[in-house]
Design an enzyme around this catalytic site. Structure first.
Site, PDB file in Angstrom:
ATOM      1  N   SER A   1      38.463  16.088 -17.230  1.00 16.18           N
ATOM      2  CA  SER A   1      37.868  15.682 -15.941  1.00 16.18           C
ATOM      3  C   SER A   1      38.306  14.307 -15.453  1.00 16.18           C
ATOM      4  O   SER A   1      38.039  13.964 -14.302  1.00 16.18           O
ATOM      5  CB  SER A   1      36.353  15.721 -16.030  1.00 16.18           C
ATOM      6  OG  SER A   1      35.923  17.049 -15.967  1.00 16.18           O
TER       7      SER A   1
ATOM      8  N   LYS B   1      40.175  14.310 -12.309  1.00 15.73           N
ATOM      9  CA  LYS B   1      39.509  14.455 -11.006  1.00 15.73           C
ATOM     10  C   LYS B   1      39.654  13.186 -10.162  1.00 15.73           C
ATOM     11  O   LYS B   1      39.636  13.246  -8.939  1.00 15.73           O
ATOM     12  CB  LYS B   1      38.035  14.809 -11.222  1.00 15.73           C
ATOM     13  CG  LYS B   1      37.851  16.202 -11.823  1.00 15.73           C
ATOM     14  CD  LYS B   1      36.413  16.473 -12.261  1.00 15.73           C
ATOM     15  CE  LYS B   1      36.294  17.866 -12.877  1.00 15.73           C
ATOM     16  NZ  LYS B   1      34.992  18.110 -13.503  1.00 15.73           N
TER      17      LYS B   1
ATOM     18  N   TYR C   1      43.228  23.832 -10.587  1.00 14.57           N
ATOM     19  CA  TYR C   1      42.194  23.069 -11.299  1.00 14.57           C
ATOM     20  C   TYR C   1      42.425  23.060 -12.821  1.00 14.57           C
ATOM     21  O   TYR C   1      42.381  22.014 -13.473  1.00 14.57           O
ATOM     22  CB  TYR C   1      40.815  23.647 -10.953  1.00 14.57           C
ATOM     23  CG  TYR C   1      39.692  23.021 -11.735  1.00 14.57           C
ATOM     24  CD1 TYR C   1      39.255  21.731 -11.438  1.00 14.57           C
ATOM     25  CD2 TYR C   1      39.096  23.701 -12.796  1.00 14.57           C
ATOM     26  CE1 TYR C   1      38.239  21.138 -12.174  1.00 14.57           C
ATOM     27  CE2 TYR C   1      38.074  23.114 -13.533  1.00 14.57           C
ATOM     28  CZ  TYR C   1      37.649  21.838 -13.213  1.00 14.57           C
ATOM     29  OH  TYR C   1      36.654  21.245 -13.951  1.00 14.57           O
TER      30      TYR C   1
ATOM     31  N   TYR D   1      28.522  12.354 -14.940  1.00 13.10           N
ATOM     32  CA  TYR D   1      27.544  13.433 -14.712  1.00 13.10           C
ATOM     33  C   TYR D   1      26.120  12.914 -14.857  1.00 13.10           C
ATOM     34  O   TYR D   1      25.807  11.840 -14.351  1.00 13.10           O
ATOM     35  CB  TYR D   1      27.825  14.629 -15.644  1.00 13.10           C
ATOM     36  CG  TYR D   1      29.298  14.929 -15.733  1.00 13.10           C
ATOM     37  CD1 TYR D   1      29.976  15.394 -14.618  1.00 13.10           C
ATOM     38  CD2 TYR D   1      30.029  14.682 -16.885  1.00 13.10           C
ATOM     39  CE1 TYR D   1      31.338  15.629 -14.654  1.00 13.10           C
ATOM     40  CE2 TYR D   1      31.395  14.920 -16.926  1.00 13.10           C
ATOM     41  CZ  TYR D   1      32.029  15.390 -15.814  1.00 13.10           C
ATOM     42  OH  TYR D   1      33.368  15.619 -15.852  1.00 13.10           O
TER      43      TYR D   1
ATOM     44  N   VAL E   1      35.900  16.103 -21.054  1.00  9.71           N
ATOM     45  CA  VAL E   1      35.446  16.757 -22.288  1.00  9.71           C
ATOM     46  C   VAL E   1      36.481  16.710 -23.411  1.00  9.71           C
ATOM     47  O   VAL E   1      36.185  17.118 -24.533  1.00  9.71           O
ATOM     48  CB  VAL E   1      34.985  18.227 -22.101  1.00  9.71           C
ATOM     49  CG1 VAL E   1      33.637  18.328 -21.434  1.00  9.71           C
ATOM     50  CG2 VAL E   1      36.024  19.058 -21.395  1.00  9.71           C
TER      51      VAL E   1
HETATM   52  N1  LIG Z   1      33.833  17.529 -18.090  1.00 12.20           N
HETATM   53  C1  LIG Z   1      35.041  18.026 -18.104  1.00 12.20           C
HETATM   54  O1  LIG Z   1      35.979  17.385 -18.550  1.00 12.20           O
HETATM   55  C2  LIG Z   1      35.147  19.460 -17.670  1.00 12.20           C
HETATM   56  C3  LIG Z   1      36.546  19.897 -17.346  1.00 12.20           C
HETATM   57  C4  LIG Z   1      36.862  21.258 -17.841  1.00 12.20           C
HETATM   58  N2  LIG Z   1      38.242  21.568 -17.515  1.00 12.20           N
HETATM   59  C5  LIG Z   1      35.952  22.306 -17.230  1.00 12.20           C
HETATM   60  O2  LIG Z   1      36.207  22.717 -16.145  1.00 12.20           O
HETATM   61  O3  LIG Z   1      35.015  22.734 -17.822  1.00 12.20           O
END
Ligand SMILES: NC(=O)CC[C@H](N)C(=O)O
Length: 308
Positions: A63, A66, A190, A242, A260
């Protein structure tokens, strides 16, 4: 301030705690990563790089990507982006679907999965998925000044095969007309964006423009306007972790974005861009030791945006 000694100290102090937290296993390929790794890198606005631990080992930035995709999308569509995505913290998990129905398919912010999926839809306009991914990869390579950065195909495939939640989010938003392209195409972009593999050193270099008012102080060119850099930092501070964003601001006090894969990119405006990586995650899905390391770094440098 001796930043190298400071980083070496953090690595030494955290040595016994390596392996803390829980490695993400809902993406099978990520579950294979050795949880005992820990790396940290700092690139300062005057162009110096400091690193310690496993700072040269590539990991799945997930993420954190992003932030880069948002930057790219804002460059393409400008403020119109905010008609499709909000700017408020969600207070829910990264992959939560609950708010989307109440809010008519408009995700709370660009850093939860739903918001990032809409951002991919915007970047796809006029392109094939492969072209959009290629443009994204070129953009990150130029930010990091490193053409060796690649997308980990095995991670992208692993997520494509198991990304049920993300398919649900995308289909749901499409039903509200907040996606304009095929769900498979949008998620293709994505998943590949999330599967970008970078080292702490590369990541801290790539984030440097956010610490330097939107310009790359090493390359000597403007990436985004000063105002845009400030706003991206504001979003990272309020939404970058988050439902753990408040706690991260409380303990660390820097704009940050987690993934993650166990990475966190943090920005000390006017000072430095920082990347830390340790695969074990805390309860809300952010790197457990990475957060501890950033708390140590922020308190020892006095870099918190809320005052030394
Ligand atoms: N928090 C994350 O890094 C989530 C990204 C992961 N690719 C997902 O879509 O679940």
């Amino acid at each position: 301030m001796d930043l190298q000694a400071l980083l070496d100290g953090i690595v030494a102090e955290l040595a016994e705690r390596r392996g803390e937290g829980k490695v993400a296993d809902y993406i099978p390929q990520l579950a294979k990563v050795d949880p005992h790794q820990f790396g940290i890198a700092v690139t300062t606005v005057d162009g110096k790089v400091y690193e310690a631990g496993d700072a040269a080992v590539p990991f799945s930035i997930q993420s954190i990507s992003k932030v880069f995709m948002l930057t790219l999308a804002l460059g393409k569509v400008g403020e119109a982006l905010w008609r499709r995505v909000g700017r408020e913290p969600s207070g829910t998990a990264f992959n939560s679907i609950v708010q989307l129905e109440h809010e008519h398919g408009i995700p709370r912010n660009p850093f939860i999965n739903a918001g990032a999926i809409v951002v991919c839809d915007l970047v796809l306009a006029g392109y094939k998925p492969k072209e959009a991914i290629g443009e994204f990869l070129r953009f990150v390579r130029s930010l990091a000044d490193d053409d060796t950065i690649t997308i980990d195909k095995a991670v992208a495939q692993s997520e494509t095969a198991t990304g049920y939640r993300n398919y649900a989010l995308a289909n749901f938003m499409r039903s509200f007309n907040n996606l304009q392209h095929d769900v498979d195409h949008v998620l293709g972009v994505y998943f590949h964006q999330c599967a970008l593999a970078m080292t702490c050193r590369q990541l801290s270099r790539a984030g440097l423009f956010l610490a330097a008012r939107g310009a790359d102080p090493i390359g000597g060119y403007s990436v985004v306007s000063e105002k845009r850099a400030r706003r991206i930092n504001a979003l990272m501070l309020t939404c970058g972790h988050y439902d753990g964003s408040g706690d991260f601001a409380f303990h660390v006090g820097l704009p940050g974005k987690s993934g993650v894969g166990g990475g966190i990119m943090a920005i000390a405006p006017g000072k430095a861009s920082i990347a830390v990586w340790s695969p074990g995650l805390n309860k809300v899905g952010n790197s457990a030791l990475g957060t501890v390391a950033l708390e140590m770094l922020a308190s020892r440098t006095g870099w918190s945006v809320f005052g030394a």
